[in-house]
Design a protein around this motif. Structure first.
Motif, PDB file in Angstrom:
ATOM      1  N   SER A  32      52.719  -0.736 -45.261  1.00  0.00           N
ATOM      2  CA  SER A  32      51.284  -0.471 -45.168  1.00  0.00           C
ATOM      3  C   SER A  32      51.118   0.996 -45.530  1.00  0.00           C
ATOM      4  O   SER A  32      51.838   1.851 -45.013  1.00  0.00           O
ATOM      5  CB  SER A  32      50.777  -0.731 -43.752  1.00  0.00           C
ATOM      6  OG  SER A  32      50.956  -2.085 -43.396  1.00  0.00           O
ATOM      7  N   PHE A  34      48.713   4.498 -46.341  1.00  0.00           N
ATOM      8  CA  PHE A  34      47.500   5.195 -45.955  1.00  0.00           C
ATOM      9  C   PHE A  34      47.517   6.617 -46.525  1.00  0.00           C
ATOM     10  O   PHE A  34      48.580   7.187 -46.768  1.00  0.00           O
ATOM     11  CB  PHE A  34      47.396   5.308 -44.419  1.00  0.00           C
ATOM     12  CG  PHE A  34      47.666   4.044 -43.675  1.00  0.00           C
ATOM     13  CD1 PHE A  34      48.960   3.683 -43.328  1.00  0.00           C
ATOM     14  CD2 PHE A  34      46.623   3.214 -43.316  1.00  0.00           C
ATOM     15  CE1 PHE A  34      49.215   2.509 -42.636  1.00  0.00           C
ATOM     16  CE2 PHE A  34      46.868   2.036 -42.611  1.00  0.00           C
ATOM     17  CZ  PHE A  34      48.166   1.689 -42.277  1.00  0.00           C
ATOM     18  N   LYS A  49      43.136   3.141 -47.014  1.00  0.00           N
ATOM     19  CA  LYS A  49      44.359   2.404 -46.762  1.00  0.00           C
ATOM     20  C   LYS A  49      44.496   1.278 -47.762  1.00  0.00           C
ATOM     21  O   LYS A  49      43.499   0.739 -48.263  1.00  0.00           O
ATOM     22  CB  LYS A  49      44.393   1.844 -45.339  1.00  0.00           C
ATOM     23  CG  LYS A  49      43.369   0.731 -45.069  1.00  0.00           C
ATOM     24  CD  LYS A  49      43.556   0.173 -43.661  1.00  0.00           C
ATOM     25  CE  LYS A  49      42.582  -0.982 -43.410  1.00  0.00           C
ATOM     26  NZ  LYS A  49      42.785  -1.571 -42.048  1.00  0.00           N
ATOM     27  N   TYR A  50      45.719   0.918 -48.064  1.00  0.00           N
ATOM     28  CA  TYR A  50      46.005  -0.201 -48.961  1.00  0.00           C
ATOM     29  C   TYR A  50      46.024  -1.481 -48.138  1.00  0.00           C
ATOM     30  O   TYR A  50      46.721  -1.569 -47.128  1.00  0.00           O
ATOM     31  CB  TYR A  50      47.353  -0.001 -49.651  1.00  0.00           C
ATOM     32  CG  TYR A  50      47.796  -1.198 -50.447  1.00  0.00           C
ATOM     33  CD1 TYR A  50      48.933  -1.909 -50.100  1.00  0.00           C
ATOM     34  CD2 TYR A  50      47.055  -1.630 -51.544  1.00  0.00           C
ATOM     35  CE1 TYR A  50      49.338  -3.015 -50.825  1.00  0.00           C
ATOM     36  CE2 TYR A  50      47.448  -2.733 -52.272  1.00  0.00           C
ATOM     37  CZ  TYR A  50      48.587  -3.418 -51.910  1.00  0.00           C
ATOM     38  OH  TYR A  50      48.976  -4.514 -52.624  1.00  0.00           O
ATOM     39  N   THR A  51      45.257  -2.477 -48.605  1.00  0.00           N
ATOM     40  CA  THR A  51      45.151  -3.701 -47.818  1.00  0.00           C
ATOM     41  C   THR A  51      45.700  -4.914 -48.539  1.00  0.00           C
ATOM     42  O   THR A  51      45.638  -6.010 -48.025  1.00  0.00           O
ATOM     43  CB  THR A  51      43.677  -3.980 -47.476  1.00  0.00           C
ATOM     44  OG1 THR A  51      42.956  -4.199 -48.694  1.00  0.00           O
ATOM     45  CG2 THR A  51      43.066  -2.817 -46.723  1.00  0.00           C
ATOM     46  N   SER A  52      46.216  -4.741 -49.724  1.00  0.00           N
ATOM     47  CA  SER A  52      46.755  -5.813 -50.570  1.00  0.00           C
ATOM     48  C   SER A  52      45.669  -6.669 -51.212  1.00  0.00           C
ATOM     49  O   SER A  52      45.971  -7.580 -51.977  1.00  0.00           O
ATOM     50  CB  SER A  52      47.763  -6.700 -49.829  1.00  0.00           C
ATOM     51  OG  SER A  52      47.108  -7.533 -48.907  1.00  0.00           O
TER      52      SER A  52
ATOM     53  N   ALA B 101      49.181  -6.658 -40.381  1.00  0.00           N
ATOM     54  CA  ALA B 101      49.568  -5.704 -41.406  1.00  0.00           C
ATOM     55  C   ALA B 101      48.412  -4.773 -41.733  1.00  0.00           C
ATOM     56  O   ALA B 101      47.245  -5.095 -41.487  1.00  0.00           O
ATOM     57  CB  ALA B 101      50.001  -6.445 -42.666  1.00  0.00           C
ATOM     58  N   ASN B 102      48.768  -3.617 -42.269  1.00  0.00           N
ATOM     59  CA  ASN B 102      47.777  -2.639 -42.719  1.00  0.00           C
ATOM     60  C   ASN B 102      46.889  -2.125 -41.593  1.00  0.00           C
ATOM     61  O   ASN B 102      45.754  -1.703 -41.828  1.00  0.00           O
ATOM     62  CB  ASN B 102      46.899  -3.217 -43.836  1.00  0.00           C
ATOM     63  CG  ASN B 102      47.726  -3.762 -44.972  1.00  0.00           C
ATOM     64  OD1 ASN B 102      48.641  -3.110 -45.460  1.00  0.00           O
ATOM     65  ND2 ASN B 102      47.452  -4.986 -45.370  1.00  0.00           N
TER      66      ASN B 102
END
Lengths: 113, 116
Positions: A32, A34, A49-52, B101-102
């Motif tokens: 994850s 950020f 943030k990267y959340t996919s 996640a995240n």
């Protein structure tokens, strides 16, 4: 080893020019990712943030970051720097296998008028 | 919106004294983290708690201890203080990353500890 590398300790740009702050991560697990910003004598604020959901992530204050799995990178960009962007920026990684957030060494951004 | 609350914001102690830093997480957050940031350095992870149990441990000196209470607030106890303990101590809270996640961490404003 799980780690995050910020390639530049200091970046200096002129006001109105693009900003690029580089971050690479290394891990065998899906991270994850950020970006946090810290203004002088202040706390840490989440920029994005990267959340996919998408490889290009939009954050606050016009910042963006692009996740590139093939390059294990998560570079932070902004099209036009503002004086108020001068701060310390941290690339941060976490993993579901652990319970801590791993900080890069930080990049100090200076914006020249 | 409620944020992570840390107290005190500033603390001055003499060498060999003890200090207690408090952290109140965002409501419904079950995980708390403690970080130490020296001058001009990146935050160093000390310890974290999930549901009142220690969940991860970093570079926390043996002179330090921490716990999370039933209301999820956490305290960092520091004994036999040394000059090198002078730093900004951050607390952060989140939902447990192992379940989602995240999940981002929300940081408090920090407690600035000065040991003289």
């Amino acid at each position: 080893a799980q780690s995050v590398t910020q390639l530049d300790s200091h970046v200096s740009v002129s006001e109105g020019t693009p900003v690029l702050l580089r971050c690479n991560y290394s891990s065998s697990y899906s991270p994850s990712l950020f970006w946090y910003v810290q203004h002088p004598n202040k706390g840490l604020q989440l920029l994005l943030k990267y959340t996919s959901a998408a490889t290009l992530v939009k954050g606050i204050n016009g910042f963006e970051a692009e996740f590139k799995k093939s390059e294990t990178s998560f570079h932070l960009t902004k099209p036009s720097a503002h004086m108020s962007d001068a701060a310390e920026y941290f690339c941060v990684v976490s993993y579901q296998t652990g319970n801590q957030f791993y900080f890069g060494t930080g990049t100090s951004l200076t914006v020249i008028p | 919106a409620a944020g992570v609350i840390q107290s005190p914001r500033h603390l001055i102690k003499e060498k060999r004294e003890t200090a207690t830093l408090k952290c109140y997480p965002i409501p419904r957050h079950d995980t708390v983290y403690w970080y130490q940031q020296g001058p001009g350095q990146d935050p160093q992870f000390l310890i974290s708690f999930y549901e009142k149990m220690q969940s991860d441990k970093g570079s926390i000196p043996d002179r330090f201890s921490a716990q999370q209470f039933s209301d999820y607030h956490s305290e960092l106890n520091m004994s036999s203080l040394e000059l090198g303990d002078s730093a900004l101590y951050f607390c952060a809270s989140s939902l447990f990353p192992g379940l989602k996640a995240n999940t981002e961490a929300f940081f408090g404003q920090g407690t600035r500890l000065t040991v003289v």
